[in-house]
Enzyme design. Structure first.
Site, short mmCIF file in Angstrom:
data_model
loop_
_atom_site.label_atom_id
_atom_site.label_comp_id
_atom_site.label_asym_id
_atom_site.label_seq_id
_atom_site.Cartn_x
_atom_site.Cartn_y
_atom_site.Cartn_z
N ASP A 147 -14.87 -43.87 -48.94
CA ASP A 147 -15.53 -44.62 -49.76
C ASP A 147 -14.32 -45.67 -50.65
O ASP A 147 -13.22 -45.56 -49.92
CB ASP A 147 -16.10 -43.82 -50.75
CG ASP A 147 -17.68 -44.53 -51.47
OD1 ASP A 147 -17.46 -45.58 -51.18
OD2 ASP A 147 -18.38 -43.50 -52.18
N ASP A 202 -25.23 -49.80 -52.83
CA ASP A 202 -26.09 -48.66 -52.42
C ASP A 202 -27.70 -48.91 -52.37
O ASP A 202 -27.98 -49.83 -53.03
CB ASP A 202 -26.17 -47.49 -53.63
CG ASP A 202 -24.45 -46.97 -53.36
OD1 ASP A 202 -23.78 -47.35 -52.53
OD2 ASP A 202 -24.37 -45.88 -54.28
C1 GLA Z 1 -20.85 -44.73 -53.34
C2 GLA Z 1 -21.28 -44.75 -52.26
C3 GLA Z 1 -22.75 -43.89 -51.94
C4 GLA Z 1 -22.22 -42.28 -52.39
C5 GLA Z 1 -21.48 -42.55 -53.47
C6 GLA Z 1 -20.77 -41.07 -53.94
O1 GLA Z 1 -21.63 -45.23 -54.39
O2 GLA Z 1 -21.67 -46.06 -51.81
O3 GLA Z 1 -22.99 -43.97 -50.71
O4 GLA Z 1 -21.30 -41.99 -51.20
O5 GLA Z 1 -20.44 -43.48 -53.63
O6 GLA Z 1 -20.31 -41.08 -55.14
#
Ligand code: GLA
Length: 400
Positions: A147, A202
């Protein structure tokens, strides 16, 4: 001086030798990830039960392979700096859990972050990449989602390259799933680095909405579909555009879930389920395991669909497939039913990026409705049907 020269030489040879583990994702990866449904609430029993359910539900048989623990599995680093799992949530440790997942014939994935901390505030891998990669390899990890929170001062390409090299040096083939939300155009540089890269922020569990978190938003199925229009040419075997993990079975209507799955397959997206596999309705299972739709996603050419018709509430997506076949998906974006009357012969379809063209005056194709599983005539005749609101009609077309 000579020693220094030799050292520099050896070091540069080692660095030049580092690469991505090629060939780990010839088709888009399929699996499950904990985040969409469970967010930080991850435990070893959840992961074991999910592995059991992936087998029992028929998902493994349908092609799902990876069980990925997202954020918040971490405990503290030990005195030597090695990362450990949270001892309360994962009392048996990660090696035992990976062994369990492997014993089911599945693969094991984990999550980290290129910054100081993960998005959930757990220890990140910045400055610890080689140490973390060694640890993951020793646990038997097969997939790393990496990430991009808390990365102030870092350049994405360099940060992901460091982790790629660290994984390579650790010696265990691990799929690298790049998760920097498309902020730094990973499609332009990530091909030699990772096997898939997120293209957007997301996903949110809705068909058509934006969810505003204040400083950032998450996005519905249609919003994600509409983003990053011109990047299909960058994806292919071993290097996939990733429009995020799926929300099927998390509360959208059956029509919406069916449309979501169809569109992800048309986009040759990684098919990473994000629901509770232990409690699935028959509809959810039948959507997630539809063999024809999965085969379209997993087609060996690895070409994403292009948009042939783009009207306000109606779209036609076309995905060239191996062997001269194609998939066509009619999408009704509105909540109201749509009356489809589609004359194939007056709709020649030309791929804007690759060398494919489908002409229904010159060639006739048989139609397989991939959701009903039934043959539905040929392209000689216009197609008339009602598409329910927020739903699709999807066909595989076979050359005669
Ligand atoms: C980010 C990523 C998500 C998830 C969260 C976890 O937002 O894009 O897919 O992995 O972090 O905290």
């Amino acid at each position: 001086m000579r020693t220094l020269f030799s050292l520099v030489f050896i070091l540069s040879m080692l660095l030049a030798g580092a690469q991505k583990f090629d060939g780990l994702a010839p088709t888009p990866p399929m699996g499950w990830n904990s985040w969409n449904k469970f967010s930080c609430d991850v435990t070893e029993s959840l992961i074991r039960e999910t592995a059991d359910a992936m087998v029992a539900s028929g998902m493994k048989e349908a092609g799902y392979e990876y069980i990925v623990i997202d954020d918040c599995w971490h405990g503290e680093r030990d005195s030597l700096g090695f990362i450990q799992p949270d001892p309360v949530r994962f009392p048996s440790g990660m090696k035992a859990l990976a062994d369990y997942v492997h014993s089911k014939g599945l693969k094991f994935g984990i999550y980290s972050d290129a910054g100081w901390q993960t998005c959930g505030g757990r220890p990140g891998s910045r400055g610890r990449e080689y140490q973390d990669a060694q640890r993951y390899a020793s646990w038997g990890v097969d997939y790393l989602k990496y990430d991009w929170c808390n990365t102030e001062g870092l350049k994405a390409e360099g940060a992901y390259l460091t982790m790629r090299n660290a994984l390579y040096e650790a010696g265990r083939p691990i799929v690298l799933s790049i998760c920097e939300w498309g902020d730094n155009q990973p499609w332009e540089w990530a091909g030699p680095i990772g096997h898939l890269w997120r293209t957007t922020g997301d996903i949110y569990n809705c068909f058509d909405c934006e969810y505003d978190h204040g400083t950032w938003s998450s996005w519905g199925v249609l919003q994600i579909l509409d983003m990053r229009k011109d990047i299909r040419k960058y994806a292919g075997p071993d290097h996939w555009n990733d429009p995020d993990m799926m929300e099927i079975g998390n509360g959208m209507s059956v029509n919406e879930d069916r449309a979501h799955f169809s569109l992800w397959a048309m986009m040759a997206a990684p098919l990473i389920a994000g629901n509770d596999l232990r409690n699935m309705s028959p509809e959810t299972i039948s959507i997630l395991t539809n063999k024809e739709v999965i085969a379209i996603d997993q087609d060996s050419l690895g070409i994403q669909a292009f948009k042939h018709i783009d009207e306000e509430n109606f779209e036609v997506w076309v995905k060239p497939l191996a062997g001269g076949d194609l998939a066509v998906c009619f999408l009704n974006r509105s909540a109201e039913p749509f009356e489809l009357n589609f004359d194939w012969k007056s709709n020649p379809m030309k791929d804007p990026d690759f060398d494919f063209a489908f002409n229904f005056t010159e060639n006739t194709y048989d139609l397989l409705n991939v959701w009903s599983g039934k043959k539905q005539g040929t392209t000689m005749k216009a197609l008339k049907a009602t598409i329910p609101g927020h739903d699709v009609l999807m066909f595989k077309l076979f050359g005669e």
